[in-house]
Design an enzyme around this catalytic site. Structure first.
Site, PDB file in Angstrom:
ATOM      1  N   LYS A  10       0.844  -1.210   0.000  1.00 54.83           N
ATOM      2  CA  LYS A  10       0.000   0.000   0.000  1.00 54.83           C
ATOM      3  C   LYS A  10       0.869   1.246   0.000  1.00 54.83           C
ATOM      4  O   LYS A  10       2.034   1.221   0.434  1.00 54.83           O
ATOM      5  CB  LYS A  10      -0.932   0.030   1.219  1.00 54.83           C
ATOM      6  CG  LYS A  10      -0.259   0.061   2.606  1.00 54.83           C
ATOM      7  CD  LYS A  10       0.126   1.427   3.122  1.00 54.83           C
ATOM      8  CE  LYS A  10       0.925   1.360   4.416  1.00 54.83           C
ATOM      9  NZ  LYS A  10       1.662   2.555   4.752  1.00 54.83           N
ATOM     10  N   ASP A 137      -2.707  -2.082   9.122  1.00 52.52           N
ATOM     11  CA  ASP A 137      -2.830  -2.022   7.662  1.00 52.52           C
ATOM     12  C   ASP A 137      -3.343  -3.314   7.023  1.00 52.52           C
ATOM     13  O   ASP A 137      -3.462  -3.393   5.800  1.00 52.52           O
ATOM     14  CB  ASP A 137      -1.451  -1.728   7.038  1.00 52.52           C
ATOM     15  CG  ASP A 137      -0.905  -0.382   7.459  1.00 52.52           C
ATOM     16  OD1 ASP A 137      -1.696   0.557   7.638  1.00 52.52           O
ATOM     17  OD2 ASP A 137       0.328  -0.266   7.617  1.00 52.52           O
TER      18      ASP A 137
HETATM   19  O1  C5P Z   1      -0.617  -1.745  13.863  1.00 56.57           O
HETATM   20  P1  C5P Z   1       0.830  -1.961  13.596  1.00 56.57           P
HETATM   21  O2  C5P Z   1       1.370  -3.165  14.317  1.00 56.57           O
HETATM   22  O3  C5P Z   1       1.181  -1.938  12.152  1.00 56.57           O
HETATM   23  O4  C5P Z   1       1.559  -0.697  14.232  1.00 56.57           O
HETATM   24  C1  C5P Z   1       2.919  -0.701  14.543  1.00 56.57           C
HETATM   25  C2  C5P Z   1       3.210   0.438  15.507  1.00 56.57           C
HETATM   26  O5  C5P Z   1       3.057   1.705  14.844  1.00 56.57           O
HETATM   27  C3  C5P Z   1       2.300   0.531  16.708  1.00 56.57           C
HETATM   28  O6  C5P Z   1       2.744  -0.283  17.753  1.00 56.57           O
HETATM   29  C4  C5P Z   1       2.378   2.015  17.064  1.00 56.57           C
HETATM   30  O7  C5P Z   1       3.567   2.286  17.790  1.00 56.57           O
HETATM   31  C5  C5P Z   1       2.515   2.675  15.714  1.00 56.57           C
HETATM   32  N1  C5P Z   1       1.202   3.119  15.197  1.00 56.57           N
HETATM   33  C6  C5P Z   1       0.607   4.224  15.768  1.00 56.57           C
HETATM   34  N2  C5P Z   1      -0.623   4.640  15.292  1.00 56.57           N
HETATM   35  C7  C5P Z   1      -1.217   4.003  14.262  1.00 56.57           C
HETATM   36  C8  C5P Z   1      -0.598   2.882  13.651  1.00 56.57           C
HETATM   37  C9  C5P Z   1       0.626   2.459  14.146  1.00 56.57           C
HETATM   38  O8  C5P Z   1       1.128   4.837  16.702  1.00 56.57           O
HETATM   39  N3  C5P Z   1      -2.394   4.455  13.816  1.00 56.57           N
END
Ligand code: C5P
Length: 305
Positions: A10, A137
């Site tokens: 993406k 994502d």
């Molecule tokens: O959801 P995902 O595991 O991809 O996110 C990785 C990290 O990115 C989260 O632990 C967080 O620290 C940060 N994040 C965030 N806000 C979001 C998406 C991700 O702070 N909306």
């Protein structure tokens, strides 16, 4: 049975980041678009009791773990648990999406693994809540196309978009950690160096540009709140962004949390041209060309025993 699914990378045409939430995530509003740059996940069942084995191959396999920390392994285990079966699977991931790059490659693998495991186990439940659990994502990777993402990015609805867009994808080998980039943004905001958006909302100009289908219009309205943070952590990226525009790109920006940079071209030939010029300047590890929007996760092969 052996099942293969392909899942897209993406990009974020808009990535507006709000305040840090109590759960450690940030509220955001993003316009996602899927690229025709896909990872492939093939899974077949092993004898009962053998557990999960995960192998990685492909252009970007280096450093990708095949253990429990791989989101695809987590994904198949979730589906097996809900299907009420023991999880004994061989997972083969072909990585064509750069890793730790801001292109959601790990999420793509998770999305593909969810779809394949559901097929193997005959699981008919909704995969959306599982996607949400696995990462911000993953839900978009399932859906593909063009979508508005809200909450932490996991709530996705399709958005009307015309046309196809050609991108130069400029990848660097030093991955940036997504949590670190978000933390850096918080720090820059605390220091007053960058401001939080007054209103967390989709940008009308971008949505209208998507309806127009004009690459020039899109180029004028691309935005990424994480870009100052990614550039603060990896200042060399600024040069890549500048060179892409000097080389004729309509616009350039950091992809998600970086360090990949993306540059919008007028058409495919223009993208190849820019890619060739950037490749000649030794600024990046890999330079690819990709088109958006592309389909979401889909099964591409089923081999019955
Ligand atoms: O959801 P995902 O595991 O991809 O996110 C990785 C990290 O990115 C989260 O632990 C967080 O620290 C940060 N994040 C965030 N806000 C979001 C998406 C991700 O702070 N909306």
């Amino acid at each position: 049975m052996k099942v293969t699914a392909a899942a897209p990378a993406k990009i974020n045409l808009q990535l507006s980041v709000g305040a840090l939430r109590a759960d450690g995530y940030h509220d955001l509003v993003t316009v996602y678009q899927a690229l025709d740059l896909r990872d492939e996940v093939t899974i077949f069942e092993r004898a009962e009791g053998m557990g999960v084995q995960c192998g990685i191959s492909g252009d970007f396999s280096s450093g990708v773990p095949g253990d429990e920390s791989n989101l695809a392994v987590k994904a198949v285990k979730l589906v097996a648990e809900l299907a009420g079966v023991s999880c004994d699977l061989n997972i083969q991931i072909t990585k064509r999406i750069p890793v730790a790059a801001g292109l959601a490659g790990g999420s793509a693998d998770a999305a593909a693994a969810l779809v394949v495991a559901a097929e193997l186990y005959g699981y008919g439940g909704d995969l959306q809540p599982l996607a949400e659990q696995l990462g911000s994502d993953v839900a978009f990777s399932l859906l593909g196309g063009t979508a508005l993402g809200t909450s932490r990015g996991e709530v996705v609805v399709p958005v009307l978009a015309r046309g196809n867009y050609c991108w130069v994808i400029i990848s660097s080998s030093n991955g940036l950690s997504t949590p670190r980039v978000y933390q850096k943004l918080d720090q820059l905001r605390d220091e007053g160096a960058v401001r939080e958006p007054l209103q967390l909302a989709p940008k009308n100009e971008l949505l209208q540009a998507l309806v127009s289908g004009s690459a020039t219009e899109i180029a004028a309205h691309l935005s990424n709140d994480l870009q100052p943070a990614a550039l603060a952590l990896a200042p060399k990226l600024q040069r890549i962004l500048d060179v892409a525009v000097e080389d004729g790109a309509l616009a350039s920006l950091v992809a998600g949390s970086g360090p990949t940079c993306i540059a919008l071209a007028k058409d495919h030939d223009h993208a190849l041209d820019i890619a060739a010029r950037i490749s000649g300047q030794n600024l990046a590890d890999r330079v690819l060309v990709a088109t958006s929007p592309a389909a979401g996760t889909e099964i591409t092969a089923i081999e019955k025993n």
